[in-house]
Write a protein that holds these residues in place. Structure first.
Motif, PDB file in Angstrom:
ATOM      1  N   THR A 232      -6.121   1.242   7.103  1.00 22.50           N
ATOM      2  CA  THR A 232      -6.283   2.430   6.265  1.00 22.50           C
ATOM      3  C   THR A 232      -4.996   3.241   6.226  1.00 22.50           C
ATOM      4  O   THR A 232      -4.616   3.777   5.176  1.00 22.50           O
ATOM      5  N   LEU A 233      -4.303   3.318   7.361  1.00 28.36           N
ATOM      6  CA  LEU A 233      -3.044   4.065   7.396  1.00 28.36           C
ATOM      7  C   LEU A 233      -2.005   3.464   6.461  1.00 28.36           C
ATOM      8  O   LEU A 233      -1.072   4.147   6.041  1.00 28.36           O
ATOM      9  N   GLU A 234      -2.146   2.184   6.124  1.00 29.53           N
ATOM     10  CA  GLU A 234      -1.209   1.582   5.167  1.00 29.53           C
ATOM     11  C   GLU A 234      -1.330   2.199   3.779  1.00 29.53           C
ATOM     12  O   GLU A 234      -0.466   1.975   2.934  1.00 29.53           O
ATOM     13  N   MET A 235      -2.355   2.995   3.557  1.00 32.67           N
ATOM     14  CA  MET A 235      -2.485   3.665   2.259  1.00 32.67           C
ATOM     15  C   MET A 235      -1.524   4.842   2.142  1.00 32.67           C
ATOM     16  O   MET A 235      -1.485   5.509   1.102  1.00 32.67           O
ATOM     17  N   THR A 236      -0.766   5.125   3.185  1.00 33.38           N
ATOM     18  CA  THR A 236       0.338   6.076   3.063  1.00 33.38           C
ATOM     19  C   THR A 236       1.661   5.328   2.933  1.00 33.38           C
ATOM     20  O   THR A 236       2.723   5.890   3.206  1.00 33.38           O
ATOM     21  N   SER A 237       1.603   4.084   2.512  1.00 33.93           N
ATOM     22  CA  SER A 237       2.808   3.265   2.379  1.00 33.93           C
ATOM     23  C   SER A 237       3.467   3.478   1.023  1.00 33.93           C
ATOM     24  O   SER A 237       2.819   3.926   0.065  1.00 33.93           O
ATOM     25  N   PRO A 238       4.751   3.144   0.913  1.00 34.25           N
ATOM     26  CA  PRO A 238       5.408   3.225  -0.401  1.00 34.25           C
ATOM     27  C   PRO A 238       4.708   2.372  -1.452  1.00 34.25           C
ATOM     28  O   PRO A 238       4.610   2.770  -2.614  1.00 34.25           O
ATOM     29  N   GLU A 239       4.195   1.206  -1.039  1.00 33.67           N
ATOM     30  CA  GLU A 239       3.524   0.329  -2.007  1.00 33.67           C
ATOM     31  C   GLU A 239       2.270   0.989  -2.578  1.00 33.67           C
ATOM     32  O   GLU A 239       2.016   0.925  -3.783  1.00 33.67           O
ATOM     33  N   TYR A 240       1.463   1.613  -1.688  1.00 35.44           N
ATOM     34  CA  TYR A 240       0.242   2.223  -2.207  1.00 35.44           C
ATOM     35  C   TYR A 240       0.566   3.429  -3.076  1.00 35.44           C
ATOM     36  O   TYR A 240      -0.108   3.667  -4.086  1.00 35.44           O
TER      37      TYR A 240
END
Length: 437
Positions: A232-240
């Protein structure tokens, strides 16, 4: 008159990070104008045990420049607290500790001018002309080629309470109002995010001492924990962020409503602490508190008897119920607004169909996409990463590289294991299949 490369308006953590990251960039000259007399970050919620909801690496600079002299660890070293922090073995700094760190950083950067209330920004043929009142009330003028707007968000009061009057308190002002609240016979908290939970626990712990009744009301079906799993924390990624920005506006608005528990919930540890406090107090007898879920505030009145009458509606049963309370605390969050001083620049700014900034992927809002940048005013275009302290250095890297016209700080393009859109190889395969059919 000196012309700065950029002027940053407001000095919250994001523009303070910009100040730190540009301090040693010789070919960038910025001025930072802040209306407050010194740095102050959520003073009304500086509860002793409250921590950040992000690890210490989400400081002002580390995710852009791990070797920066403005890092949180450098602050700890200089103040003699590095080993204490190490032995504590907790990645999450105290909120008061983070505020002290920001004050430390603000005292070490040049170009910061406190006590400057910006009144008007205009544009002449080449530059932005900023008129501000100084500490003594004397008008001052600054010129800059570009702007970075970091004016933050403002406490939100629901429209159903417009003009209601009385001594209602927003959580932004909780601590200064706490003593007066605790003289009341009853206190009601509206809202169910982290701030609401912190205020509830703070008042619950002293309920025996002061003897008030304590209500906690939320329209949510439960007191949601903030989801903090690693994928879920990957939703603060540049890609998201790129994926979210490319979606239609209506789709983005819908997703933000659905994603509230990802960044507006309560930390699991705090929920457990509240339950443990309730359990501990229950041993001695009934606790004069009430937690109401699925309960929406639809209206309210302040009466001559010194209390509010709140009109509540149970959303699942569709039934109304009144609640009387002397003290009222609104944990209803914050909203971004457009500062009045931007009125002369309205024609230079892009707006969406709801009157919000139309923010480009590069965080610009001017028609040329190179002059006016925003910080934490782009949640509706960039998603849940906008207010995230951990993404502040990433956004600042993008802004600084544009201000300098070169790569000052490398910007990660891909950090997530997940794919948020259609992978290019699958898109090509789909196209090939369609052609063959």
């Amino acid at each position: 008159m000196k012309i700065h490369d950029f002027a940053a308006i407001g000095l919250g953590p994001f523009n303070l990070g910009l100040a730190c990251l540009t301090e040693d960039v010789d070919d960038l000259d910025g001025v930072f104008l802040e209306s407050q007399a010194d740095f102050s970050w959520h003073p009304g919620m500086m509860l002793p045990d409250a921590t950040l909801q992000v690890p210490f690496m989400a400081d002002l600079v580390t995710m852009a420049d791990p070797a920066s002299r403005f890092s949180f660890l450098t602050h700890l070293k200089e103040t003699g607290r590095l080993y204490s922090f190490y032995i504590r073995e907790n990645f999450y700094p105290l909120r008061a500790e983070y505020d002290a760190y920001c004050r430390w950083a603000a005292s070490r950067v040049s170009g910061v001018k406190f006590g400057r209330h910006v009144e008007r920004i205009e544009h002449d043929e080449h530059t932005y002309v900023i008129t501000a009142s100084g500490p003594s009330g004397v008008s001052e003028t600054y010129r800059a080629r570009r702007l970075v707007l970091g004016t933050g968000t403002q406490p939100f009061v629901p429209s159903v309470l417009d003009g209601v009057g009385g001594p209602l308190v927003h959580t932004a002002d909780y601590l200064p109002a706490k003593a007066a609240l605790q003289t009341k016979e009853s206190i009601t908290i509206i809202g169910s995010g982290q701030s609401a939970a912190e205020v509830y626990l703070d008042l619950l712990e002293e309920i025996d001492t002061f003897g008030y009744r304590l209500n906690w009301v939320t329209r949510s079906p439960r007191f949601f924990p903030m989801e903090y799993t690693k994928l879920t924390l990957e939703m603060t990624s540049p890609e998201y962020v790129r994926h979210f920005h490319a979606l239609p506006s209506a789709q983005r608005d819908r997703l933000l409503r659905e994603q509230r528990s990802l960044y507006k919930g309560i930390s699991g540890d705090l929920i457990d602490a509240i339950y443990d406090a309730l359990y501990r107090k229950q041993v001695a007898g009934p606790v004069p508190t009430r937690l109401l879920t699925c309960t929406e505030l639809v209206g309210g009145r302040w009466g001559l008897g010194g209390q509010y009458t709140l009109d509540l509606r149970h959303t699942e049963l569709d039934e109304s119920m009144p609640l009387s309370t002397e003290g009222l605390v609104l944990a209803t969050g914050y909203r971004a607004d457009v500062p009045a001083f931007l009125a002369p620049l309205a024609d230079r700014i892009r707006w969406d169909d709801r009157g919000r900034y139309d923010v480009a992927s590069s965080y610009t809002i001017d028609h040329e996409n190179c002059e006016i940048f925003v910080q934490n005013a782009e949640e509706h275009t960039h998603g849940l990463a906008a207010p995230d302290l951990g993404m502040g250095a990433h956004r600042n890297s993008i802004i600084i590289n544009q201000l300098a016209g070169r790569e000052v700080y490398p910007v990660e393009q891909r950090i997530a294991f997940q794919e948020f859109g259609i992978p290019s190889d699958l898109a090509r395969a789909l196209t090939t299949t369609e052609v063959r059919s």
